[in-house]
Design a protein around this motif. Structure first.
Motif, PDB file in Angstrom:
ATOM      1  N   UNK A  14       0.956  -1.206   0.106  1.00 19.43           N
ATOM      2  CA  UNK A  14       0.034  -0.013  -0.137  1.00 19.43           C
ATOM      3  C   UNK A  14       0.912   1.193  -0.056  1.00 19.43           C
ATOM      4  N   UNK A  15       2.131   1.233   0.200  1.00 23.66           N
ATOM      5  CA  UNK A  15       2.993   2.114   0.118  1.00 23.66           C
ATOM      6  C   UNK A  15       3.311   2.695  -1.049  1.00 23.66           C
ATOM      7  N   UNK A  16       3.175   3.675  -1.594  1.00 22.76           N
ATOM      8  CA  UNK A  16       3.520   4.205  -2.744  1.00 22.76           C
ATOM      9  C   UNK A  16       5.046   4.973  -2.834  1.00 22.76           C
ATOM     10  N   UNK A  17       5.957   4.597  -3.554  1.00 22.40           N
ATOM     11  CA  UNK A  17       7.229   5.456  -3.426  1.00 22.40           C
ATOM     12  C   UNK A  17       7.156   6.409  -4.504  1.00 22.40           C
ATOM     13  N   UNK A  18       7.141   7.553  -3.974  1.00 19.71           N
ATOM     14  CA  UNK A  18       6.925   8.726  -5.005  1.00 19.71           C
ATOM     15  C   UNK A  18       8.398   9.092  -5.231  1.00 19.71           C
ATOM     16  N   UNK A  19       8.718   9.112  -6.802  1.00 18.56           N
ATOM     17  CA  UNK A  19      10.068   9.657  -6.894  1.00 18.56           C
ATOM     18  C   UNK A  19       9.930  11.051  -7.812  1.00 18.56           C
ATOM     19  N   UNK A  20      10.326  11.959  -7.249  1.00 18.25           N
ATOM     20  CA  UNK A  20      10.195  13.402  -7.753  1.00 18.25           C
ATOM     21  C   UNK A  20      11.679  13.788  -8.508  1.00 18.25           C
ATOM     22  N   UNK A  21      11.948  13.971  -9.731  1.00 20.25           N
ATOM     23  CA  UNK A  21      13.132  13.857 -10.221  1.00 20.25           C
ATOM     24  C   UNK A  21      14.045  15.152  -9.585  1.00 20.25           C
ATOM     25  N   UNK A  22      15.230  15.125  -9.635  1.00 19.56           N
ATOM     26  CA  UNK A  22      16.027  16.174  -9.348  1.00 19.56           C
ATOM     27  C   UNK A  22      15.989  17.456 -10.177  1.00 19.56           C
TER      28      UNK A  22
END
Length: 315
Positions: A14-22
């Motif tokens: 259920x945990x979503x890893x959100x990856x915001x780009x540099x």
């Protein structure tokens, strides 16, 4: 036939890893439906979520409500959420959603140097329970989100700030989840998350067959009484209330998309008699089924005309 029990440990996380780009202060993307992240998920980042087309059911904390094209939401940190369009089979709804995810502290810290952002801080506090924007705010918010491209450009950042300004100044907003809903309890109970997800998924796929409380309890491997208490504690709704929400969603969809008689729709959506259907529909929507059909079709027609005029103006 006795339903096959679901092993909750085999369901997705259920945990979503959100990856915001540099070089980006937020993540903007367009999502098809369904795809791998269309689950009841949570993450520390805030999420602005736009439904571009289709209808279905919105799950935000312990809130269960119907959504249609154009609906716009703001979900706070770690608040479980999902938007489900059931009964599409193998169909892929391309570009159903625009999702914008961001670390709220980036903008809260900026408020120290830009006092104009102080109002955003107040909105972020309310977002802990989830917000839905309606009326003109929803329409303006949609136009801003549709004009973005996720490039990480200064122009996109300017639109992001404009969007936060529009949302934070709006009075056309509803708080979704109840005060009693505990984000902490839901994050700690990972196994409970998986069990309730399995139950909700089963109901979503089978509600037109009117599954009983006992049947769904067996699916998740619980006794009927224990599952009844568990379902109420995890969703904020009783089993029967949840079934009613699903049936009302189907009724609304049929009223809008078909010319079937209201009596036929009553039974197609799983209601047992027309009097109960009319009474429940009126109580939940504020309109009779016939008025809802007329109002929804007029609203859709207005939106189509607006889009046609917009296309004509561009051409």
């Amino acid at each position: 036939m006795r339903p096959e029990p679901i092993n909750p440990t085999e369901t997705h996380a259920f945990f979503e890893q959100v990856e915001i780009q540099p070089g980006h202060s937020f993540l903007w993307r367009v999502d098809d439906y369904p795809w791998e992240r269309n689950v009841w998920n949570y993450h520390p980042e805030f999420e602005i979520h736009l439904i571009r087309h289709s209808s279905g059911l919105a799950y935000v904390g312990d809130h269960i409500g119907q959504f249609e094209a154009g609906h716009l939401y703001l979900v706070g940190s770690d608040l479980p959420h999902n938007w489900i369009t059931p009964y599409i089979g193998d169909e892929l709804l391309e570009a159903r959603d625009i999702v914008l995810q961001f670390d709220p502290h980036v903008f809260l810290n900026a408020a120290n140097g830009f006092p104009e952002l102080k109002r955003v801080e107040e909105m972020f506090a309310k977002a802990a329970r989830g917000l839905e924007f309606i009326g003109d705010t929803r329409d303006v918010g949609r136009r801003i989100l549709e004009s973005m491209d996720g490039s990480g450009s200064l122009a996109d950042l300017s639109k992001m700030i404009e969007l936060l300004s529009v949302l934070s100044r709006s009075e056309d907003v509803s708080v979704l989840s109840s005060e009693a809903f505990s984000v902490e309890d839901h994050i700690k109970g990972v196994k409970d998350h998986k069990v309730i997800e399995a139950a909700l998924d089963y109901l979503q796929r089978n509600f037109l067959d009117s599954p009983s409380l006992k049947e769904v309890a067996e699916v998740v491997g619980m006794s009927e009484s224990a599952f009844s208490r568990f379902f109420k504690s995890k969703t904020g709704n009783t089993f029967s209330e949840h079934m009613t929400s699903l049936r009302l969603w189907m009724a609304g969809k049929l009223l809008l998309e078909t010319d079937d008689a209201i009596t036929s729709i009553c039974f197609e959506a799983g209601f047992n008699n027309i009097a109960n259907f009319n009474r429940t529909f009126l109580r939940k929507t504020g309109m009779t089924p016939s008025k809802y059909r007329k109002a929804s079709r007029q609203r859709n027609l207005s939106k189509q005309q607006e889009r046609s005029l917009s296309t004509f103006a561009r051409d």
